[in-house]
Design a protein around this motif. Structure first.
Motif, PDB file in Angstrom:
ATOM      1  N   MET A  98     105.764  35.612  -8.734  1.00  0.00           N
ATOM      2  CA  MET A  98     105.243  36.453  -9.811  1.00  0.00           C
ATOM      3  C   MET A  98     106.347  37.321 -10.430  1.00  0.00           C
ATOM      4  SD  MET A  98     102.156  36.203 -10.834  1.00  0.00           S
ATOM      5  CE  MET A  98     100.866  35.006 -10.449  1.00  0.00           C
ATOM      6  N   PRO A  99     106.194  37.727 -11.709  1.00  0.00           N
ATOM      7  CA  PRO A  99     107.260  38.464 -12.397  1.00  0.00           C
ATOM      8  C   PRO A  99     107.408  39.917 -11.951  1.00  0.00           C
ATOM      9  CG  PRO A  99     105.352  38.228 -13.823  1.00  0.00           C
ATOM     10  CD  PRO A  99     105.068  37.398 -12.608  1.00  0.00           C
ATOM     11  N   LEU A 100     106.456  40.445 -11.219  1.00  0.00           N
ATOM     12  CA  LEU A 100     106.523  41.768 -10.616  1.00  0.00           C
ATOM     13  C   LEU A 100     106.204  41.547  -9.133  1.00  0.00           C
ATOM     14  CD1 LEU A 100     103.240  43.740 -11.403  1.00  0.00           C
ATOM     15  CD2 LEU A 100     103.402  41.287 -11.619  1.00  0.00           C
ATOM     16  N   ASN A 101     106.618  42.346  -8.238  1.00  0.00           N
ATOM     17  CA  ASN A 101     107.073  43.714  -8.269  1.00  0.00           C
ATOM     18  C   ASN A 101     108.573  43.811  -8.049  1.00  0.00           C
ATOM     19  OD1 ASN A 101     104.283  44.649  -8.388  1.00  0.00           O
ATOM     20  ND2 ASN A 101     104.127  43.917  -6.305  1.00  0.00           N
ATOM     21  N   SER A 102     109.299  42.819  -8.488  1.00  0.00           N
ATOM     22  CA  SER A 102     110.756  42.878  -8.417  1.00  0.00           C
ATOM     23  C   SER A 102     111.276  43.877  -9.447  1.00  0.00           C
ATOM     24  CB  SER A 102     111.345  41.490  -8.685  1.00  0.00           C
ATOM     25  OG  SER A 102     110.888  40.986  -9.924  1.00  0.00           O
ATOM     26  N   ILE A 103     112.497  44.356  -9.199  1.00  0.00           N
ATOM     27  CA  ILE A 103     113.180  45.223 -10.161  1.00  0.00           C
ATOM     28  C   ILE A 103     114.552  44.594 -10.428  1.00  0.00           C
ATOM     29  CG2 ILE A 103     114.070  47.521 -10.650  1.00  0.00           C
ATOM     30  CD1 ILE A 103     112.131  48.614  -8.536  1.00  0.00           C
ATOM     31  N   HIS A 113     117.347  35.139 -15.276  1.00  0.00           N
ATOM     32  CA  HIS A 113     118.587  34.639 -14.691  1.00  0.00           C
ATOM     33  C   HIS A 113     118.991  35.469 -13.469  1.00  0.00           C
ATOM     34  CE1 HIS A 113     119.622  32.602 -18.757  1.00  0.00           C
ATOM     35  NE2 HIS A 113     119.097  31.743 -17.920  1.00  0.00           N
ATOM     36  N   LYS A 114     118.775  36.796 -13.530  1.00  0.00           N
ATOM     37  CA  LYS A 114     119.077  37.657 -12.375  1.00  0.00           C
ATOM     38  C   LYS A 114     118.227  37.265 -11.176  1.00  0.00           C
ATOM     39  CE  LYS A 114     120.621  41.841 -14.792  1.00  0.00           C
ATOM     40  NZ  LYS A 114     120.215  43.175 -15.254  1.00  0.00           N
ATOM     41  N   LYS A 115     116.964  36.996 -11.414  1.00  0.00           N
ATOM     42  CA  LYS A 115     116.076  36.635 -10.303  1.00  0.00           C
ATOM     43  C   LYS A 115     116.510  35.314  -9.678  1.00  0.00           C
ATOM     44  CE  LYS A 115     111.856  37.800  -9.700  1.00  0.00           C
ATOM     45  NZ  LYS A 115     110.396  38.021  -9.734  1.00  0.00           N
ATOM     46  N   MET A 116     116.819  34.328 -10.501  1.00  0.00           N
ATOM     47  CA  MET A 116     117.248  33.039  -9.950  1.00  0.00           C
ATOM     48  C   MET A 116     118.543  33.180  -9.155  1.00  0.00           C
ATOM     49  SD  MET A 116     116.295  29.987 -12.561  1.00  0.00           S
ATOM     50  CE  MET A 116     117.202  30.603 -13.976  1.00  0.00           C
ATOM     51  N   GLN A 117     119.415  34.034  -9.642  1.00  0.00           N
ATOM     52  CA  GLN A 117     120.672  34.279  -8.920  1.00  0.00           C
ATOM     53  C   GLN A 117     120.382  34.896  -7.552  1.00  0.00           C
ATOM     54  OE1 GLN A 117     123.348  36.626 -11.308  1.00  0.00           O
ATOM     55  NE2 GLN A 117     125.056  36.419  -9.895  1.00  0.00           N
ATOM     56  N   GLU A 118     119.462  35.852  -7.508  1.00  0.00           N
ATOM     57  CA  GLU A 118     119.088  36.493  -6.240  1.00  0.00           C
ATOM     58  C   GLU A 118     118.464  35.492  -5.272  1.00  0.00           C
ATOM     59  OE1 GLU A 118     119.358  39.571  -4.923  1.00  0.00           O
ATOM     60  OE2 GLU A 118     120.504  40.340  -6.625  1.00  0.00           O
ATOM     61  N   ALA A 119     117.699  34.544  -5.816  1.00  0.00           N
ATOM     62  CA  ALA A 119     116.985  33.586  -4.958  1.00  0.00           C
ATOM     63  C   ALA A 119     117.892  32.481  -4.422  1.00  0.00           C
ATOM     64  CB  ALA A 119     115.824  32.968  -5.737  1.00  0.00           C
ATOM     65  N   SER A 120     119.062  32.312  -5.040  1.00  0.00           N
ATOM     66  CA  SER A 120     119.942  31.194  -4.669  1.00  0.00           C
ATOM     67  C   SER A 120     120.344  31.267  -3.198  1.00  0.00           C
ATOM     68  CB  SER A 120     121.205  31.214  -5.537  1.00  0.00           C
ATOM     69  OG  SER A 120     120.877  30.906  -6.864  1.00  0.00           O
ATOM     70  N   GLY A 121     120.203  30.138  -2.523  1.00  0.00           N
ATOM     71  CA  GLY A 121     120.622  30.035  -1.132  1.00  0.00           C
ATOM     72  C   GLY A 121     119.718  30.725  -0.137  1.00  0.00           C
ATOM     73  N   LYS A 122     118.529  31.171  -0.577  1.00  0.00           N
ATOM     74  CA  LYS A 122     117.636  31.925   0.319  1.00  0.00           C
ATOM     75  C   LYS A 122     116.271  31.268   0.508  1.00  0.00           C
ATOM     76  CE  LYS A 122     119.597  36.381  -1.140  1.00  0.00           C
ATOM     77  NZ  LYS A 122     119.325  37.630  -1.891  1.00  0.00           N
TER      78      LYS A 122
END
Length: 460
Positions: A98-103, A113-122
């Motif tokens: 879901m698009p929230l509750n991330s910051i 793009h920031k979210k996908m970068q954070e998710a990479s390799g995890k």
């Protein structure tokens, strides 16, 4: 067979092929289901890495299209590493975040793009992403569709976090004009503030006080607005986490009038009821609220009649302090329930007692959810050409939910101590063994799923 290794075939005495459970061998090539052989067929071409699971049931992995991972920004609540391990342990092979509750929230192309970068390799399972609609971001929507979001979510009431404000009717007109012709889908948290009867009065530690503050009419009025917009713009619309059975008539009338409208409910609305929530037990708080047992049975009837299309977790965890367990104040506690790992046994425990079949489980928890987010050409079905995403489980076995077995980052859940029917033995992701009997592959093997615009267009 080592965890993380590629499987050439899965053999079982019980494979769910269409509506039929039968002995079969699922042959896997390049991460896809190559063919499904009857158990007596020649399988010399299968290769040496055959996973024989005896009489455990094999069916498509679960596609949970409503998960709050909360990364980046609120990783003390959850994160991709823990959320996707919990998913794998529960037989869930695809989640949609879901698009929230991330910051920051996923409301711009940059933030996506920031979210996908954070998710990479995890990610231990495959992960797709919803975008968000908030006031003023309508010109971000088409770029995000082109970048591969599965669709968009909005709120018609305060979301619980200030960085994801709710939309007005005017905002929705602007957004839906952008979405027209794209084939994308707009998801609605369908509650609206109304003037009468919603003041929180009474003992805040009694669940009934909170329940009275979020009456059914809030969902009815929100869904009335959604149906009108859906009919006007002919943009695919979807009601998330329906808790009240009262708006079902509105939904059915809109569909009959030609609205491209779908609806989901959640495991907690089907498994729990207001009468059984103890005083101060804020782990049961969510929005919209868990309602009475009569309402719950009406949701089950609607599910059986095809009026509700799918069932999801709406996994929405937080840190224990935000649940206000020390005071037991429902009015101040965070609203959200942790259940990603338990969706399959939760559903089967209740559904099997109400005459649902295993084919219904696949339809409601895998196929329809994959369809919603544009993934139905590769996820949610056990057939040649589809990703070899499999859950291997024992539907008859029971187990007790215990804290040491919970893979979510925060272990607080209303299901602690509950006995559930259905034990997940192993999970196969695109032909790779990612989970087996409490152990995980050493490295995350999940991929990001970007939904091509062509997939949206096919669903129009």
């Amino acid at each position: 067979m080592e965890l993380g290794s590629s499987v050439s075939a899965v053999r079982s005495q019980r494979v769910l092929v269409g509506d039929i459970v039968c002995p079969a061998v699922i042959v896997i090539k390049d991460g896809k289901i190559h063919q499904i052989l009857s158990n007596g067929s020649s399988s010399q071409d299968v290769g040496c890495k055959v996973l024989d699971v005896g009489d455990s049931l094999v069916m498509p992995g679960i596609v949970d299209c409503h998960v709050h991972v909360n990364e980046p920004g609120r990783t003390s609540w959850e994160g991709f590493w823990t959320a996707t391990r919990a998913a794998a342990a529960g037989g869930v092979t695809t989640i949609v975040d879901m698009p929230l509750n991330s910051i920051p929230p996923t409301t711009t192309l940059t933030n996506f793009h920031k979210k996908m970068q954070e998710a990479s390799g995890k990610c231990f399972v495959d992960t797709a992403f919803w975008g968000g609609v908030i006031p003023g971001n309508q010109l971000e929507l088409r770029p995000m569709i082109q970048a591969g979001v599965a669709g968009f979510k909005c709120f018609l009431i305060h979301s619980g976090v200030d960085e994801f404000p709710h939309v007005t009717e005017c905002d929705l007109h602007a957004a839906m004009k952008q979405l027209q012709g794209t084939g994308s889908v707009l998801l609605f948290h369908a509650e609206r503030d109304i003037q009468e009867g919603t003041a929180e009065s009474g003992d805040p530690c009694q669940y009934s006080t909170f329940l009275q503050s979020r009456p059914d009419v809030m969902e009815v009025e929100a869904i009335r607005m959604v149906t009108e917009l859906c009919l006007q713009y002919q943009v695919r619309c979807h009601i998330v986490h329906l808790s009240s059975a009262k708006p079902l008539r509105l939904i059915m009338e809109a569909r009959e009038a030609g609205a491209p409208l779908t609806v989901e409910t959640t495991h907690h609305y089907l498994s729990l009821c207001a009468e059984n929530i103890p005083a101060g037990a804020t782990q049961f708080k969510c929005c919209p609220p868990i309602r009475g047992s009569n309402n719950r049975e009406q949701l089950w009837s609607a599910l059986k009649a095809g009026q509700i299309d799918m069932v999801v977790s709406d996994h929405s965890p937080c840190t224990p302090d935000l649940k206000k367990l020390d005071s037991g104040d429902f009015t101040q506690a965070w609203g959200g329930i942790s259940s990603l790992q338990f969706g399959l046994p939760l559903f089967w425990s209740s559904a099997s007692a109400r005459g649902f079949r295993l084919a219904d489980v696949v339809r409601l928890l895998s196929h329809k959810t994959a369809q919603l987010c544009g993934l139905a050409s590769r996820k949610g079905s056990l057939a040649p050409g589809y990703d070899a995403d499999l859950v291997i489980w024992d539907p008859e076995r029971e187990y007790e939910v215990q804290e040491q077995g919970i893979q979510h980052k925060n272990k607080l859940t209303p299901y602690l101590g509950l006995t559930l029917q259905g034990v997940v033995r192993a999970t196969v992701l695109r032909g790779q063994l990612v989970y087996r009997d409490g152990s995980f592959c050493p490295e995350p093997l999940g991929k990001h799923l970007l939904v091509p615009q062509a997939c949206h267009a096919k669903l129009k």
